[in-house]
Design an enzyme around this catalytic site. Structure first.
Site, PDB file in Angstrom:
ATOM      1  CD1 TRP A   1      46.138  59.083  57.805  1.00 31.26           C
ATOM      2  CD2 TRP A   1      46.799  58.990  59.948  1.00 31.26           C
ATOM      3  NE1 TRP A   1      46.026  60.341  58.342  1.00 31.26           N
ATOM      4  CE2 TRP A   1      46.430  60.305  59.649  1.00 31.26           C
ATOM      5  CE3 TRP A   1      47.244  58.692  61.234  1.00 31.26           C
ATOM      6  CZ2 TRP A   1      46.482  61.328  60.593  1.00 31.26           C
ATOM      7  CZ3 TRP A   1      47.299  59.700  62.173  1.00 31.26           C
ATOM      8  CH2 TRP A   1      46.919  61.007  61.852  1.00 31.26           C
TER       9      TRP A   1
ATOM     10  CG  ASP B   1      44.642  55.263  65.021  1.00 32.80           C
ATOM     11  OD1 ASP B   1      43.887  56.048  65.617  1.00 32.80           O
ATOM     12  OD2 ASP B   1      45.222  55.556  63.956  1.00 32.80           O
TER      13      ASP B   1
ATOM     14  CE  LYS C   1      39.181  61.581  60.346  1.00 34.69           C
ATOM     15  NZ  LYS C   1      39.845  62.074  59.176  1.00 34.69           N
TER      16      LYS C   1
HETATM   17  C1  LIG Z   1      43.801  56.139  60.988  1.00 35.67           C
HETATM   18  C2  LIG Z   1      43.770  57.500  61.558  1.00 35.67           C
HETATM   19  N1  LIG Z   1      44.214  57.698  62.796  1.00 35.67           N
HETATM   20  C3  LIG Z   1      44.197  58.905  63.379  1.00 35.67           C
HETATM   21  C4  LIG Z   1      43.732  60.016  62.697  1.00 35.67           C
HETATM   22  C5  LIG Z   1      43.802  61.333  63.424  1.00 35.67           C
HETATM   23  O1  LIG Z   1      42.726  62.087  63.436  1.00 35.67           O
HETATM   24  P1  LIG Z   1      42.695  63.558  64.026  1.00 35.67           P
HETATM   25  O2  LIG Z   1      44.054  63.914  64.527  1.00 35.67           O
HETATM   26  O3  LIG Z   1      42.295  64.428  62.893  1.00 35.67           O
HETATM   27  O4  LIG Z   1      41.711  63.506  65.128  1.00 35.67           O
HETATM   28  C6  LIG Z   1      43.259  59.863  61.394  1.00 35.67           C
HETATM   29  C7  LIG Z   1      42.790  61.023  60.622  1.00 35.67           C
HETATM   30  O5  LIG Z   1      42.679  61.052  59.444  1.00 35.67           O
HETATM   31  C8  LIG Z   1      43.278  58.579  60.812  1.00 35.67           C
HETATM   32  O6  LIG Z   1      42.834  58.360  59.573  1.00 35.67           O
END
Ligand SMILES: Cc1ncc(COP(=O)(O)O)c(C=O)c1O
Length: 400
Positions: free
Chosen positions: A131, A213, A249
């Site tokens: 990511w 993560d 999510k």
């Molecule tokens: C691998 C990964 N880590 C962390 C996140 C962070 O998510 P959020 O800040 O939207 O809760 C995402 C969101 O797409 C992700 O794909």
């Protein structure tokens, strides 16, 4: 004052959405941004979230006073129990410090700043690919030496486990290692149980600073406990590590920014020092977190009936994604294209293997928008558009 400011590059996934919105084609499809959609192609508010919000709206004891710097304890404790399991010794004996954060992103940022400022970590490794925000978060937090370990083999469309092992065996001691706990983004390929064991043992031997993560718990198998296996395996090894947990999510609370940063700590003498440093960092960032999303999650997790309802809804969402994988696989087979990776991959995304020219062809000729690296959000498939997308992919594969 602003004459010298150069424009920053656009965030690719949001640029893609803007381009999609500007497109006027009747069959346009956005396979970009990672958010769940229904079979009608609509955003989904979980029923259990609506129920919790109704309860909250009727609670006249609630105020808008500031939350504590480290957030709502009813949220952080319940979320940590979802991660490790209620009966886990780590939870029962409170071998953790949990801080409510602004989504998974906020958790990663807090964790990175802490590792830089308080643990003096200066080198980090992320999977290749990962990511993209992982790089940006680490660098902004001060850990500027961000390297990568091999993860994806484009030839086998699977994990390059040999490469991963070689790279992780060679990391310097104490290096920060970001691992995707489940439903790897963007590849959708996770390690097997045996592979996790091997990787975690290698990292522990290297004294690595491990950050798990976890943004998709429940989205891979539909089962929260199964999807927590890698994190729980690491917990069982008795080491100290970090978990960055996103509720964006699995509760569909994307815009409420709900996340939890967990530091697993076994040194009782240092709990207060670590907690105070984490709070110091939060204070200078967002001072204290917003309440609504965390209250929704706490309301659900601390009520047996609602928690069970949530698990069922998650199961349904994960099931729909699996169905869409199968549908795409079958519709491509009709075109003599066999893509087993689509059904072998897991979670929200499929790393299709489509190259940039094919991605461009899909967009130019079919108004099908996807990330340049070939990643597609499987949740954007529906029983109505799967045929169109499969035909478009077949044309791209054969012509571009
Ligand atoms: C691998 C990964 N880590 C962390 C996140 C962070 O998510 P959020 O800040 O939207 O809760 C995402 C969101 O797409 C992700 O794909």
């Amino acid at each position: 004052m602003f004459d010298g400011v150069e424009a920053a590059p656009p965030v690719k996934v949001f640029q893609l959405t803007a381009d999609f919105k500007a497109c006027t084609g009747p069959n346009k499809v956005n396979l970009g941004v990672g958010a769940y959609q229904t079979n009608e192609g609509k955003p989904y508010v979980l029923k259990v979230v609506k129920e919790a919000e109704q309860r909250i709206s009727k609670d006249f004891t609630l105020t808008h006073e500031y939350l504590p710097i480290d957030g709502l304890a009813a949220f952080t404790d319940a979320s940590t129990a979802v991660m490790f399991g209620k009966e886990s010794p780590l939870v029962v004996n409170r071998k953790y410090i949990a801080v409510q954060c602004l989504g998974g992103t906020g958790a990663l940022r807090l964790c990175s700043e802490f590792m830089f400022q308080c643990l003096k970590r200066s080198v980090a490794y992320v999977s290749k690919p990962t990511w993209p925000n992982h790089n940006a978060i680490l660098k902004t937090a001060g850990i500027t030496d961000v390297r990568s370990y091999r993860y994806w083999d484009p030839n086998t469309k699977s994990v390059d486990f040999q490469g991963m092992v070689e790279d992780l065996k060679g990391v310097p001691e104490y290096a920060v290692i970001f691992l995707h706990a489940v439903a790897h983004n963007p590849t959708g390929m996770d390690l097997s149980t045996e592979q996790w064991q091997e990787i975690l043992d290698i990292l522990i031997k290297r004294n690595a600073t491990i950050v798990m993560d976890t943004a998709y718990q429940g989205f891979a198998s539909g089962d929260l406990d199964k999807d927590a296996a890698s994190v729980r395996m690491l917990a069982d090894k008795g080491v100290e590590f970090f978990v960055c947990q996103s509720m964006s999510k699995n509760f569909g609370l994307y815009n409420e920014r709900v996340g939890n940063m967990i530091a697993v700590i076994h040194n009782a003498d240092k709990v207060e020092a670590v907690r105070s440093q984490l709070k110091r960092i939060v204070r200078a960032n967002w001072s204290n977190p917003p309440s609504h999303g965390a209250l929704v999650v706490a309301t659900i997790l601390n009520d047996e009936t609602l928690a069970q309802q949530w698990r069922l809804e998650l199961m349904e969402m994960a099931g729909r994604i699996k169905d869409m994988r199968q549908l795409l696989y079958e519709k491509l087979q009709v075109h003599q294209i066999t893509w087993p990776h689509v059904i072998n991959q897991t979670g929200m995304f499929s790393f299709t293997g489509l190259n940039p020219a094919q991605v461009k062809f899909l967009r130019d000729e079919y108004d099908v928008f996807l990330m340049e690296d070939g990643r597609v959000n499987m949740c954007a498939f529906t029983t109505s558009n799967a045929q169109y997308i499969a035909d478009a992919i077949a044309a791209a594969v054969n012509k571009a």
